[in-house]
Design a protein around this motif. Structure first.
Motif, PDB file in Angstrom:
ATOM      1  N   GLY A  19       0.097  -0.461   9.540  1.00 44.52           N
ATOM      2  CA  GLY A  19       0.960  -1.046   8.528  1.00 44.52           C
ATOM      3  C   GLY A  19       2.402  -1.029   8.982  1.00 44.52           C
ATOM      4  O   GLY A  19       2.750  -0.522  10.064  1.00 44.52           O
ATOM      5  N   TYR A  74       2.531   5.078   9.640  1.00 40.81           N
ATOM      6  CA  TYR A  74       1.378   4.173   9.561  1.00 40.81           C
ATOM      7  C   TYR A  74       0.541   4.180  10.838  1.00 40.81           C
ATOM      8  O   TYR A  74      -0.260   3.272  11.059  1.00 40.81           O
ATOM      9  CB  TYR A  74       1.867   2.750   9.233  1.00 40.81           C
ATOM     10  CG  TYR A  74       2.624   2.691   7.944  1.00 40.81           C
ATOM     11  CD1 TYR A  74       1.972   2.494   6.728  1.00 40.81           C
ATOM     12  CD2 TYR A  74       3.993   2.913   7.928  1.00 40.81           C
ATOM     13  CE1 TYR A  74       2.674   2.492   5.540  1.00 40.81           C
ATOM     14  CE2 TYR A  74       4.699   2.910   6.743  1.00 40.81           C
ATOM     15  CZ  TYR A  74       4.037   2.703   5.553  1.00 40.81           C
ATOM     16  OH  TYR A  74       4.733   2.714   4.373  1.00 40.81           O
ATOM     17  N   TRP A  96      -2.145   4.419   2.310  1.00 40.56           N
ATOM     18  CA  TRP A  96      -2.815   3.399   3.126  1.00 40.56           C
ATOM     19  C   TRP A  96      -4.060   3.922   3.832  1.00 40.56           C
ATOM     20  O   TRP A  96      -4.936   3.139   4.214  1.00 40.56           O
ATOM     21  CB  TRP A  96      -1.837   2.858   4.178  1.00 40.56           C
ATOM     22  CG  TRP A  96      -1.444   3.870   5.219  1.00 40.56           C
ATOM     23  CD1 TRP A  96      -0.374   4.713   5.169  1.00 40.56           C
ATOM     24  CD2 TRP A  96      -2.126   4.167   6.429  1.00 40.56           C
ATOM     25  NE1 TRP A  96      -0.344   5.514   6.282  1.00 40.56           N
ATOM     26  CE2 TRP A  96      -1.407   5.204   7.084  1.00 40.56           C
ATOM     27  CE3 TRP A  96      -3.268   3.675   7.051  1.00 40.56           C
ATOM     28  CZ2 TRP A  96      -1.800   5.742   8.301  1.00 40.56           C
ATOM     29  CZ3 TRP A  96      -3.672   4.211   8.266  1.00 40.56           C
ATOM     30  CH2 TRP A  96      -2.940   5.229   8.884  1.00 40.56           C
ATOM     31  N   VAL A 140       0.852  -1.190   0.000  1.00 36.07           N
ATOM     32  CA  VAL A 140       0.000   0.000   0.000  1.00 36.07           C
ATOM     33  C   VAL A 140       0.888   1.241   0.000  1.00 36.07           C
ATOM     34  O   VAL A 140       1.951   1.256   0.616  1.00 36.07           O
ATOM     35  CB  VAL A 140      -0.949   0.041   1.217  1.00 36.07           C
ATOM     36  CG1 VAL A 140      -1.930  -1.110   1.172  1.00 36.07           C
ATOM     37  CG2 VAL A 140      -0.173   0.002   2.537  1.00 36.07           C
TER      38      VAL A 140
END
Length: 456
Positions: free
Chosen positions: A171, A163, A129, A126
């Motif tokens: 992530g 993330y 994301w 990704v």
């Protein structure tokens, strides 16, 4: 995008003939680029946010999972090598590498289709994301980080935190990059310039006069990459003391951003030392000696050096600063790895274990050597890596001076496209920066209210 952006700017595009480049380059975005900007729908599958399993104790890993990738920076051979190594050294889970698309947008589309049609992977690559977070298609991985003993403190802090949202981790960084200042060392020498990147954009503006007078055969001294200009241009916005946004408070039409954009506009239309490409391949212009310098991703570093081989030596440096800031003016970029919500706990455990392996200190150095992406781990031994390509040392040293992208670019699904369109309009049509950025702000405000706020 820092949430993450990008990329190819990270895959190597086909070479272009020198005479095509000298003409100046079209200014429209390709259909593929527009698709990449539009990304994943925030309403896919109508699912709600997942908290994931809070307890994976006793869960055995699935026998097989797929890893979906677009092989950023043309790294399919390297990814297959790592997958083969994983499969040969353990017997719990067999991983299959799947080419899920040619770019991040096509991977996102395939992933979106699988939400309804089935056949989800264990691991998906990704870049932006946050779209996956908004439509509830990925899980927070905090419980898996704990159960699988993933050493989050050994990852570069900025890249790991890219993330994070709402006190959860969504992530793991993977093919991560930053922009670099690339230049033609031969042109620099002929123009009598010091063998380094400029410390500020104002210094570079002065240098363009020497580059012009050196009769180097270039059409322009600098080329902006059109597809991802909003990413690389963030450097100038920060250098002029501005920002696209402060969290979700949009500030792109305020003083710093407007002044940075106006400075760039003057470089195109008054100084006439810069122009904008139709695509992200500004390094193709550099390799063909159609310009003397550009800003592009570290993810293409190996390819840039190869393309210039036999013609000139490539120089790289930190991104220049502006009149208000000279440090921490480099945005992060690239791609990470996420785990789907609608797969079994057994598959989620298998996915986490493979991600741990894929982003190990040894493997992150291997990816960096193959592509130019950043070594992610603090414990990674980069001595041999730097010895094999000393230019990577500059990229690694710049990493502590980076910052995450503004939320307007990273977290609003249409942020990249809207900002790209606005900046390209100014630099190709000589429109008023404040009016153009105010219009972009209105579009982003509408997108936030429609696509983001209802899903938070």
């Amino acid at each position: 995008m820092s949430s993450l952006l990008l990329t190819r700017h990270e895959a190597q595009s086909s070479s272009i003939r020198r005479r095509q480049l000298l003409g100046g380059g079209a200014l429209g975005l390709s259909a593929a680029a527009l698709a990449a900007c539009s990304g994943l729908s925030t309403s896919a599958s109508g699912s709600t946010k997942s908290t994931g399993s809070k307890d994976y104790s006793g869960v055995k890993p699935a026998k097989k999972i797929e890893f979906w990738s677009n092989h950023p920076a043309a790294n399919q051979a390297y990814e297959q090598k790592v997958v083969d190594k994983w499969n040969s050294q353990q017997s719990d889970t067999t991983v299959k590498l799947v080419t899920a698309g040619s770019d991040y947008a096509s991977v996102a589309q395939k992933f979106q289709t699988a939400q309804v049609g089935g056949g989800l992977p264990g691991v998906v690559i990704v870049n932006t994301w946050f779209k996956y977070y908004l439509n509830g298609s990925i899980i927070p991985i905090d419980a898996l980080v704990k159960s699988e003993n993933i050493d989050k403190d050994d990852y570069n802090d900025t890249l790991w935190d890219d993330y994070s949202y709402d006190n959860q981790q969504w992530g793991v960084p993977y093919a991560r990059s930053t922009p670099l200042f690339y230049y033609n060392k031969s042109h620099w020498k002929k123009a009598g310039l010091p063998d380094r990147a400029p410390k500020t954009w104002m210094e570079f503006e002065e240098w363009t006069k020497k580059l012009k007078s050196a009769d180097l055969g270039t059409k322009k001294q600098f080329v902006y990459a059109g597809d991802y200009i909003a990413w690389t241009f963030e450097n100038k916005v920060w250098g002029w003391g501005g920002a696209y946004s402060k969290k979700f408070d949009l500030t792109l039409d305020t003083d710093g951003a407007v002044k940075a954009t106006d400075w760039a506009r003057k470089g195109v239309f008054e100084g006439k030392w810069a122009n904008v490409t139709a695509s992200s391949s500004s390094t193709d212009h550099l390799s063909a000696e159609a310009c003397s310098a550009t800003v592009s991703s570290t993810g293409g570093l190996i390819g840039v050096v190869e393309a210039a081989k036999g013609k000139f030596d490539v120089g790289v440096g930190f991104l220049p600063g502006g009149p208000e800031a000279t440090d921490n003016v480099c945005p992060t970029g690239g791609a990470g790895l996420a785990i789907p919500k609608d797969i079994s706990p057994e598959e989620q455990v298998a996915a986490a274990r493979f991600i741990k392996f894929l982003t190990s200190p040894e493997n992150t150095v291997g990816l960096a050597k193959a592509t130019g992406y950043m070594p992610l781990r603090k414990s990674a031994n980069t001595k041999k890596l730097i010895a094999s390509n000393p230019l990577l040392d500059t990229a690694i040293k710049q990493l502590p001076h980076t910052r995450s992208q503004d939320w307007a670019l990273a977290f609003i699904p249409s942020g990249l496209k809207v900002l790209n369109d606005g900046l390209i309009k100014v630099l190709s049509q000589n429109t008023d920066p404040k009016e153009t950025l105010a219009d972009a702000k209105d579009q982003l405000q509408h997108a936030f209210k429609k696509d983001v706020k209802p899903n938070l």
